[in-house]
Scaffold this motif. Sequence first.
Motif, PDB file in Angstrom:
ATOM      1  N   SER A 218      13.063  -4.041   3.070  1.00 16.30           N
ATOM      2  CA  SER A 218      11.633  -4.351   3.024  1.00 16.30           C
ATOM      3  C   SER A 218      11.179  -4.968   4.346  1.00 16.30           C
ATOM      4  N   ALA A 219      11.982  -5.902   4.865  1.00 17.54           N
ATOM      5  CA  ALA A 219      11.621  -6.597   6.109  1.00 17.54           C
ATOM      6  C   ALA A 219      11.563  -5.646   7.290  1.00 17.54           C
ATOM      7  N   PHE A 220      12.487  -4.700   7.347  1.00 17.18           N
ATOM      8  CA  PHE A 220      12.573  -3.828   8.516  1.00 17.18           C
ATOM      9  C   PHE A 220      11.750  -2.554   8.406  1.00 17.18           C
ATOM     10  N   LEU A 221      11.494  -2.094   7.179  1.00 19.43           N
ATOM     11  CA  LEU A 221      10.828  -0.795   7.039  1.00 19.43           C
ATOM     12  C   LEU A 221       9.416  -0.894   6.462  1.00 19.43           C
ATOM     13  N   PHE A 222       9.241  -1.653   5.383  1.00 17.74           N
ATOM     14  CA  PHE A 222       7.958  -1.631   4.680  1.00 17.74           C
ATOM     15  C   PHE A 222       6.975  -2.681   5.204  1.00 17.74           C
ATOM     16  N   VAL A 223       7.433  -3.914   5.283  1.00 18.14           N
ATOM     17  CA  VAL A 223       6.539  -5.022   5.639  1.00 18.14           C
ATOM     18  C   VAL A 223       5.791  -4.768   6.953  1.00 18.14           C
ATOM     19  N   PRO A 224       6.467  -4.298   8.023  1.00 15.79           N
ATOM     20  CA  PRO A 224       5.732  -4.095   9.277  1.00 15.79           C
ATOM     21  C   PRO A 224       4.599  -3.080   9.142  1.00 15.79           C
TER      22      PRO A 224
ATOM     23  N   ILE B 240       4.567 -10.401  -4.142  1.00 11.04           N
ATOM     24  CA  ILE B 240       5.600 -10.710  -3.149  1.00 11.04           C
ATOM     25  C   ILE B 240       5.106 -10.343  -1.747  1.00 11.04           C
ATOM     26  N   ILE B 241       4.587  -9.136  -1.625  1.00  9.17           N
ATOM     27  CA  ILE B 241       4.195  -8.608  -0.308  1.00  9.17           C
ATOM     28  C   ILE B 241       3.007  -9.365   0.289  1.00  9.17           C
ATOM     29  N   GLN B 242       2.120  -9.897  -0.585  1.00 11.76           N
ATOM     30  CA  GLN B 242       0.880 -10.496  -0.078  1.00 11.76           C
ATOM     31  C   GLN B 242       1.125 -11.624   0.923  1.00 11.76           C
ATOM     32  N   ARG B 243       2.237 -12.374   0.740  1.00 11.41           N
ATOM     33  CA  ARG B 243       2.539 -13.452   1.697  1.00 11.41           C
ATOM     34  C   ARG B 243       2.789 -12.898   3.095  1.00 11.41           C
ATOM     35  N   THR B 244       3.492 -11.758   3.158  1.00 10.78           N
ATOM     36  CA  THR B 244       3.800 -11.186   4.472  1.00 10.78           C
ATOM     37  C   THR B 244       2.546 -10.618   5.127  1.00 10.78           C
TER      38      THR B 244
ATOM     39  N   GLY C 133       9.864   2.742 -10.384  1.00 11.20           N
ATOM     40  CA  GLY C 133      10.585   3.825  -9.719  1.00 11.20           C
ATOM     41  C   GLY C 133       9.635   4.789  -9.013  1.00 11.20           C
ATOM     42  N   PRO C 134       8.623   5.322  -9.749  1.00 14.26           N
ATOM     43  CA  PRO C 134       7.661   6.214  -9.096  1.00 14.26           C
ATOM     44  C   PRO C 134       6.906   5.552  -7.937  1.00 14.26           C
ATOM     45  N   THR C 135       6.568   4.262  -8.097  1.00 13.67           N
ATOM     46  CA  THR C 135       5.870   3.571  -7.008  1.00 13.67           C
ATOM     47  C   THR C 135       6.750   3.503  -5.769  1.00 13.67           C
ATOM     48  N   LEU C 136       8.027   3.162  -5.965  1.00 14.18           N
ATOM     49  CA  LEU C 136       8.935   3.080  -4.824  1.00 14.18           C
ATOM     50  C   LEU C 136       9.053   4.434  -4.129  1.00 14.18           C
ATOM     51  N   ALA C 137       9.208   5.503  -4.913  1.00 17.08           N
ATOM     52  CA  ALA C 137       9.332   6.840  -4.318  1.00 17.08           C
ATOM     53  C   ALA C 137       8.084   7.177  -3.504  1.00 17.08           C
ATOM     54  N   THR C 138       6.909   6.837  -4.041  1.00 20.29           N
ATOM     55  CA  THR C 138       5.651   7.153  -3.370  1.00 20.29           C
ATOM     56  C   THR C 138       5.512   6.373  -2.064  1.00 20.29           C
ATOM     57  N   VAL C 139       5.824   5.078  -2.120  1.00 21.93           N
ATOM     58  CA  VAL C 139       5.710   4.250  -0.911  1.00 21.93           C
ATOM     59  C   VAL C 139       6.774   4.655   0.108  1.00 21.93           C
ATOM     60  N   LEU C 140       7.996   4.897  -0.382  1.00 20.94           N
ATOM     61  CA  LEU C 140       9.102   5.232   0.534  1.00 20.94           C
ATOM     62  C   LEU C 140       8.784   6.493   1.337  1.00 20.94           C
ATOM     63  N   LEU C 141       8.339   7.551   0.643  1.00 29.93           N
ATOM     64  CA  LEU C 141       8.008   8.782   1.370  1.00 29.93           C
ATOM     65  C   LEU C 141       6.769   8.578   2.239  1.00 29.93           C
TER      66      LEU C 141
ATOM     67  N   VAL D 253       3.035   5.644   9.287  1.00 32.13           N
ATOM     68  CA  VAL D 253       4.335   6.293   9.059  1.00 32.13           C
ATOM     69  C   VAL D 253       5.298   5.872  10.162  1.00 32.13           C
ATOM     70  N   TYR D 254       6.552   5.627   9.781  1.00 33.96           N
ATOM     71  CA  TYR D 254       7.535   5.030  10.684  1.00 33.96           C
ATOM     72  C   TYR D 254       7.666   5.756  12.023  1.00 33.96           C
ATOM     73  N   GLY D 255       8.002   7.045  11.997  1.00 38.79           N
ATOM     74  CA  GLY D 255       8.289   7.771  13.232  1.00 38.79           C
ATOM     75  C   GLY D 255       7.105   7.810  14.180  1.00 38.79           C
ATOM     76  N   LEU D 256       5.892   7.894  13.631  1.00 34.10           N
ATOM     77  CA  LEU D 256       4.716   8.018  14.480  1.00 34.10           C
ATOM     78  C   LEU D 256       4.453   6.763  15.291  1.00 34.10           C
ATOM     79  N   VAL D 257       4.685   5.619  14.700  1.00 33.95           N
ATOM     80  CA  VAL D 257       4.380   4.358  15.372  1.00 33.95           C
ATOM     81  C   VAL D 257       5.334   4.116  16.520  1.00 33.95           C
ATOM     82  N   MET D 258       6.581   4.561  16.330  1.00 35.22           N
ATOM     83  CA  MET D 258       7.598   4.234  17.318  1.00 35.22           C
ATOM     84  C   MET D 258       7.363   4.927  18.658  1.00 35.22           C
ATOM     85  N   LYS D 259       6.706   6.084  18.623  1.00 35.62           N
ATOM     86  CA  LYS D 259       6.710   6.919  19.821  1.00 35.62           C
ATOM     87  C   LYS D 259       5.381   6.970  20.573  1.00 35.62           C
ATOM     88  N   ASP D 260       4.290   6.680  19.933  1.00 32.86           N
ATOM     89  CA  ASP D 260       3.005   6.991  20.519  1.00 32.86           C
ATOM     90  C   ASP D 260       2.253   5.729  20.977  1.00 32.86           C
ATOM     91  N   GLU D 261       1.934   5.659  22.263  1.00 32.66           N
ATOM     92  CA  GLU D 261       1.251   4.490  22.818  1.00 32.66           C
ATOM     93  C   GLU D 261      -0.175   4.373  22.277  1.00 32.66           C
TER      94      GLU D 261
END
Lengths: 67, 506
Positions: B91-97, B256-260, B409-417, B484-492
Amino acid sequence: MNNFWANIPLFWGKIVATLFFGGVIIWAWFRPKSYIFKGAPDNKVWRDLRIWATLILIVQIILYLVF
Amino acid sequence: MGGIHGIDLFIIISYLLAILFFGTIFRKYIRTTEDFFLAGKMLPWWVISMSIIGTNIGAYDYIGAAGGAYRFGIAQANYEWIGAIPAMVVSAFLFVPYYWKAGVYTVPEYLGKRYNVYVRLIEAILWGLFLVCLLGIFFWASGIMLNTYLGWPINVGILITAIVVGIYTVTGGLTAVAITDVVQLMVMFVGGIAVAILGFWRVGGWSGLVSKITATHPEHFKLFLPLDNPVYPWLGMIFGLAFVLSPAWWCCNQSIIQRTLGAKSEWDAKAGMLFATFPKTLIPLLVVLPGFFALALAGNSSQIQNPDQALPWVIKNILPPGLAGLVFVAFIAALHSSVDSTLNSAATVWTKDIYQRFIKRDASDKHYLIVGRILTIAFVIWGVIFAPVTNKFPGIYVAMQNLLSFFQGPTLATVLLGVSWRRATQWGGLAGLVGGVGISAVLFASKVNFLYVAWWSFAGSLIINIIVSLFTKPEPLEKIQGLVYGLVMKDENIQNIINKRVNGNE
């Protein structure tokens, strides 16, 4: 099928758990340094969150090997 | 319980007054909805981490976990270790940011941006209803606790909780909630450590505890139990709890997430979630050990007829006057820290995801702040009225937990993808979410263990989302940039857009 699952020794639980924790450590270290420190006031070693993650997951591995 | 002395009562009343005073200090800092719902995006990592754990541990966990440890042993700690720590790291490394970068107030709002308004509406209604119903259960638990330990009428206990928590949550918003959570967590640990020290002294240290318990319950020091265990089969603990329910809780739960989301920087958001793993690892000291002490000292005697009586038995029989009051304050603190967070999160979801999105879209920020406060008061009143109803339906807490496992379970799958796969489309997300909940319903009707329901509904939702996404039109880049993870990492350019969003210019 149920017999197959029931016959797996409990010891495999420890192995799966250890691999799981170890896998998360490796995954964490694949996060780029720039991503880890994004938003941090400085890049001091103690702010490297991958080290925090490694420490706590090693504690977990020890707990699951002991118990 | 008749073990409460004057000194205990003094400690309890002092705590209630102090937390009320402390919580209301923060009202002067609340001028906007961002102040009220996200603490003005000023929370440092250490406050976030302690607030997360304070929110996570409720009085039910204290009593239920001690009872679980009394009955099944250290396997109960799986909920605090493998059932939490890896998910918190992910959560700290993938979702929260990504939530933080999206500049959102709620997880459903993120899903609305990433997929579409229908996904947001479904998630908002599910979480909104769940949080509001949970309030009634929490209020009833507080009334029962004050009645059991102090002899106060249940309605008086409910009203006292509602007044204390309601006042500082309405006036101080998330800032007051988070700061009081810090104090409450400290109180919980002081109380828990006091029980641990006295308990170990009574049973003859760690070796005494182990020898007493293993003499009659040799499985009680094993984290994994056989597959025929009705509650904690080891395969279910790994696949259902560690792989699905736990990530769903730590990556998608609004309270839980609201604090972050209120973190002052992206690093503070990540560090807050990650540092919470350290106190989380120690939680079994508070919630599991008392169950062991009860088993070691009382055994299976008639003194403890129900496992949930393990903790009250420990307080009554181990703790001296003064310390009993302190531990009881720790209970109240655990309960309050859950009630205030649930209250604030419920108001956030209903204000931002329902009212602002579907009822009145273009009002001033001040209007939404007033609505947020009115809803907070309304939910306090609702909780007080609804609380006695929970007594008429004893299975209501279990029903709420089942409802949660329906859509976790469905919520996690939806957020994860959504976070990790740019090809996931709005229709894939919607189909995966609805289909996953449908799978949960079918499995639940077939009386499958809820741990396996969580796993299969997650897997089904994931597959449906992927298949439908591959057969529907990809989302345009400008819609999903920064989400989305990959997009943020590469594009200024995306980094610049994110900075604008975080600074409130978009």
